[in-house]
Write a protein that holds these residues in place. Structure first.
Motif, mmCIF file in Angstrom:
data_model
loop_
_atom_site.group_PDB
_atom_site.id
_atom_site.type_symbol
_atom_site.label_atom_id
_atom_site.label_comp_id
_atom_site.label_asym_id
_atom_site.label_seq_id
_atom_site.Cartn_x
_atom_site.Cartn_y
_atom_site.Cartn_z
ATOM 1 N N LEU A 114 0.826 -1.210 0.000
ATOM 2 C CA LEU A 114 0.000 0.000 0.000
ATOM 3 C C LEU A 114 0.857 1.255 0.000
ATOM 4 O O LEU A 114 0.560 2.222 -0.722
ATOM 5 N N LEU A 115 1.910 1.257 0.790
ATOM 6 C CA LEU A 115 2.778 2.437 0.844
ATOM 7 C C LEU A 115 3.525 2.624 -0.470
ATOM 8 O O LEU A 115 3.730 3.749 -0.932
ATOM 9 N N TRP A 116 3.941 1.534 -1.062
ATOM 10 C CA TRP A 116 4.665 1.610 -2.336
ATOM 11 C C TRP A 116 3.778 2.206 -3.428
ATOM 12 O O TRP A 116 4.231 3.013 -4.229
ATOM 13 N N ARG A 117 2.506 1.801 -3.427
ATOM 14 C CA ARG A 117 1.612 2.208 -4.509
ATOM 15 C C ARG A 117 0.943 3.561 -4.271
ATOM 16 O O ARG A 117 0.697 4.308 -5.219
ATOM 17 N N HIS A 118 0.639 3.889 -2.994
ATOM 18 C CA HIS A 118 -0.281 4.994 -2.765
ATOM 19 C C HIS A 118 0.238 6.117 -1.866
ATOM 20 O O HIS A 118 -0.337 7.196 -1.872
ATOM 21 N N ALA A 119 1.247 5.859 -1.021
ATOM 22 C CA ALA A 119 1.721 6.930 -0.136
ATOM 23 C C ALA A 119 2.388 8.027 -0.963
ATOM 24 O O ALA A 119 3.141 7.744 -1.899
ATOM 25 N N ASP A 120 2.107 9.290 -0.640
ATOM 26 C CA ASP A 120 2.657 10.397 -1.410
ATOM 27 C C ASP A 120 3.796 11.096 -0.681
ATOM 28 O O ASP A 120 4.162 12.211 -1.018
ATOM 29 N N SER A 121 4.362 10.455 0.317
ATOM 30 C CA SER A 121 5.444 11.063 1.088
ATOM 31 C C SER A 121 6.679 10.169 1.038
ATOM 32 O O SER A 121 6.651 9.024 1.490
ATOM 33 N N ASP A 122 7.757 10.695 0.473
ATOM 34 C CA ASP A 122 9.011 9.958 0.463
ATOM 35 C C ASP A 122 9.531 9.739 1.888
ATOM 36 O O ASP A 122 10.159 8.724 2.192
ATOM 37 N N PHE A 123 9.274 10.717 2.762
ATOM 38 C CA PHE A 123 9.680 10.578 4.161
ATOM 39 C C PHE A 123 9.041 9.344 4.794
ATOM 40 O O PHE A 123 9.714 8.555 5.458
ATOM 41 N N ILE A 124 7.739 9.172 4.600
ATOM 42 C CA ILE A 124 7.031 8.054 5.210
ATOM 43 C C ILE A 124 7.540 6.726 4.651
ATOM 44 O O ILE A 124 7.715 5.742 5.374
ATOM 45 N N LYS A 125 7.782 6.683 3.358
ATOM 46 C CA LYS A 125 8.276 5.438 2.752
ATOM 47 C C LYS A 125 9.624 5.039 3.347
ATOM 48 O O LYS A 125 9.844 3.878 3.682
ATOM 49 N N LEU A 126 10.510 6.000 3.481
ATOM 50 C CA LEU A 126 11.829 5.694 4.026
ATOM 51 C C LEU A 126 11.753 5.374 5.516
ATOM 52 O O LEU A 126 12.446 4.471 6.008
ATOM 53 N N PHE A 127 10.918 6.095 6.235
ATOM 54 C CA PHE A 127 10.714 5.805 7.657
ATOM 55 C C PHE A 127 10.188 4.379 7.832
ATOM 56 O O PHE A 127 10.634 3.646 8.721
ATOM 57 N N PHE A 128 9.243 3.986 6.985
ATOM 58 C CA PHE A 128 8.721 2.621 7.037
ATOM 59 C C PHE A 128 9.829 1.609 6.777
ATOM 60 O O PHE A 128 9.921 0.573 7.465
ATOM 61 N N VAL A 129 10.673 1.870 5.796
ATOM 62 C CA VAL A 129 11.766 0.943 5.475
ATOM 63 C C VAL A 129 12.674 0.746 6.678
ATOM 64 O O VAL A 129 13.004 -0.391 7.046
ATOM 65 N N PHE A 130 13.079 1.828 7.321
ATOM 66 C CA PHE A 130 13.998 1.723 8.459
ATOM 67 C C PHE A 130 13.358 0.964 9.621
ATOM 68 O O PHE A 130 13.988 0.103 10.244
ATOM 69 N N ALA A 131 12.096 1.290 9.928
ATOM 70 C CA ALA A 131 11.418 0.625 11.040
ATOM 71 C C ALA A 131 11.149 -0.851 10.723
ATOM 72 O O ALA A 131 11.348 -1.727 11.565
ATOM 73 N N ALA A 132 10.703 -1.125 9.498
ATOM 74 C CA ALA A 132 10.339 -2.490 9.124
ATOM 75 C C ALA A 132 11.552 -3.411 9.048
ATOM 76 O O ALA A 132 11.505 -4.564 9.494
ATOM 77 N N THR A 133 12.653 -2.927 8.458
ATOM 78 C CA THR A 133 13.839 -3.779 8.378
ATOM 79 C C THR A 133 14.445 -4.013 9.762
ATOM 80 O O THR A 133 14.927 -5.112 10.059
ATOM 81 N N GLY A 134 14.411 -2.982 10.614
ATOM 82 C CA GLY A 134 14.860 -3.191 11.990
ATOM 83 C C GLY A 134 14.015 -4.223 12.696
ATOM 84 O O GLY A 134 14.535 -5.105 13.400
ATOM 85 N N ALA A 135 12.691 -4.142 12.513
ATOM 86 C CA ALA A 135 11.796 -5.137 13.112
ATOM 87 C C ALA A 135 12.074 -6.526 12.560
ATOM 88 O O ALA A 135 12.033 -7.529 13.296
ATOM 89 N N LEU A 136 12.357 -6.617 11.264
ATOM 90 C CA LEU A 136 12.642 -7.909 10.638
ATOM 91 C C LEU A 136 13.857 -8.575 11.272
ATOM 92 O O LEU A 136 13.830 -9.775 11.588
ATOM 93 N N PHE A 137 14.917 -7.815 11.468
ATOM 94 C CA PHE A 137 16.116 -8.364 12.096
ATOM 95 C C PHE A 137 15.849 -8.778 13.541
ATOM 96 O O PHE A 137 16.269 -9.858 13.978
#
Length: 546
Positions: free
Chosen positions: A349-372
């Protein structure tokens, strides 16, 4: 299958990070219109709701701080280190985990680091070793970090209110019930996770600026010095910085940024280690480090499978995953598969519809940290539930980003409600912390009242030698509340010629929690009760006849 999905998810996140990092973060305000969820009126309303929810949450947390004091044995141990530091004794543990006599500086078993202990010591220095001081310091650190994150979101998005509401509700559901102490105890997982999130927010704001990289790295470094497990959350950040440097045309500048980031990240750790080295000396420092590594490896089942045997490690990891996923289902109410599916949906959903580059990058950092973090807990750790909290906190902050989808009221509302419903098992415990605050209304609980009464009794009790305790946990909260340092000796370290007339002190909760046959023999022998204020019992050992 799960491992395959995890690998694909990681690849997608890295691809998203590459795309986003090429563009500076943008505010969403230019994209708004009156029909979108991001309209100014709706955002203002949601911000007011977020403030109200935040205040209510703070009232609940501080109600536990002032009424419950020290929550448990580990909390008491860390609080005792802070007290001893405030009292000028140094960074020492006065009820050492190994039972040694006297004060033990930089005890490797102290799992919460100086990021929390030093501010707590500062507060204790001002107000004294009152029961609420450790919880007040920890809760305040956590709330300041939440406010800092909200400020970052407010500057970079137009949906900060909705995000704060969603994330607080999810985190509340995760910790509600008998384990609400994670918001105010010195166990450390909550401030560590919030420091990681703050670091992710700073870096996502201006990923190209050296100042952002340095500040974010310092925040991750402080998280590391809160709980060592935070290192796992920084690994994808470091990998992203290096990868971006290698792919950039201006490679030298980005590599310099990586060096500055590495120095900033390592600085809190280096300063603490230098302090430790100065106090212990080279020989004791080396022994202390080896003991700490042994303590840390004991928290991972992989260490017991022989790292040199790949087959054994893999088999052990699969067995650990089976056991720990069952623990996650039982303790938190959902399975790792559900976490993975929801994260994948949020990513899409974020990849397709979010209009904020900040939010996309913030999601990446939080999600990959959670994954590890969560992968380590599922496949390698011993499965202690609170060790999963850093990863789960990062995860909920990541998936909460779906509120920034800019489609319509209906779509965003449905997605957010579904997100809250998916993790609804935690809501069955929603009322427990509220009922606690309504019951005690910031007054001390009976246990806390009896703790202070017991401390006053021991202050006036005549004794020529330290009080006798069971394991460190059976007297940890009493040691913290005592006006002096080093008041106890473990039962198996009492010389035979000094057992006569000894005074036995214990918190029965922790004595009964882990039966000790040898200590039970002491209790049976020292049966002259001097003080009984449940759960605290003080008894006198018989004098030997001459």
């Amino acid at each position: 299958m799960t491992r395959f999905c995890l690998g694909r998810g990681t690849s997608s996140l890295w691809n998203l990070a590459q795309v986003v990092s090429r563009h500076p973060p943008q505010r969403n305000f230019p994209h708004m219109n009156d029909e979108s969820l991001g309209s100014r009126g709706i955002d203002r309303f949601l911000q007011i709701v977020a403030i109200i929810l935040f205040v209510i949450f703070a009232v609940i947390v501080y109600g536990h701080v002032f009424s419950n004091g020290l929550c448990c044995a580990d909390d008491s141990m860390y609080a005792t280190v802070a007290k001893n530091l405030a009292f000028g004794k140094g960074y020492v543990q006065s009820t050492p985990l190994d039972g040694s006599i006297g004060l033990r500086p930089f005890d490797p078993g102290v799992g919460t680091g100086p990021t929390v202990i030093i501010p707590t010591a500062a507060l204790i220095y001002v107000v004294g070793n009152v029961p609420w001081a450790p919880g007040f310091a920890t809760a305040t650190i956590s709330f300041l970090l939440l406010l800092f994150l909200a400020f970052i979101l407010l500057r970079n998005t137009s949906g900060a209110g909705a995000y704060v509401c969603t994330s607080i509700l999810l985190l509340y559901s995760l910790t509600a019930g008998i384990h609400f102490e994670h918001w105010y105890s010195m166990l450390g997982e909550t401030p560590a996770a919030l420091l990681c999130i703050a670091g992710a927010g700073v870096l996502a704001t201006h990923p190209e600026r050296r100042s952002s990289i340095v500040v974010a790295s310092v925040l991750y470094g402080l998280a590391l010095m809160t709980k060592l497990l935070s290192l796992l959350a920084f690994i994808p950040i470091a990998g992203w910085l290096v990868f971006k440097a290698m792919r950039s045309r201006n490679r030298s500048r980005h590599l310099v940024n990586c060096v500055f980031g590495a120095i900033a990240f390592a600085t809190p750790f280096a300063l603490f280690e230098l302090w430790k080295l100065r106090v212990l000396g080279l020989h004791l420092y080396r022994l202390n480090t080896m003991e700490f590594l042994g303590f840390f490896s004991a928290q991972s089942t992989a260490a017991n499978g022989g790292l040199g045997k790949v087959t054994a490690v893999m088999a052990n990891a699969l067995k650990t995953y089976s056991n720990n996923s069952a623990v996650m289902q039982q303790r938190f109410g959902y399975s790792p598969v559900v976490l993975l599916l929801v994260a994948a949906l949020a990513l899409f959903l974020l990849w397709r519809h979010a209009d904020s580059d900040f939010i996309k990058l913030f999601f990446v950092f939080a999600a990959t940290g959670a994954l590890f973090e969560i992968s380590w807990w599922l496949f390698i750790s011993i499965g202690w539930p609170r060790y999963a909290l850093i990863g789960l906190f990062l995860y909920f902050f990541a998936v909460s980003c779906v509120v920034f989808i800019r489609q319509s009221w209906l779509i965003t509302t449905v997605i957010t409600v579904q997100l809250l419903v998916i993790f609804s098992p935690g809501y069955t415990r929603f009322s427990d912390p509220i009922r606690f605050v309504l019951k005690y209304r910031y007054a001390y609980t009976p246990r806390l009242v009896n703790l202070l009464r017991t401390v006053r009794f021991l202050e006036n009790a005549p004794h020529e030698q330290p009080f006798v305790m069971g394991l460190w946990s059976t007297a940890g909260d009493i040691e913290y509340a005592m006006p002096t340092v080093g008041n106890f000796i473990r039962y198996d370290h009492v010389p035979e010629d000094r057992q006569s007339g000894a005074i036995l002190v214990r918190n029965k909760i922790w004595v009964d929690f882990g039966p000790m046959p040898e200590f039970t023999a002491w209790e049976q022998k020292c049966d002259e009760t001097l003080w009984d204020a449940p759960p605290y019992v003080v008894s006198h050992c018989p004098q030997k006849r001459k």
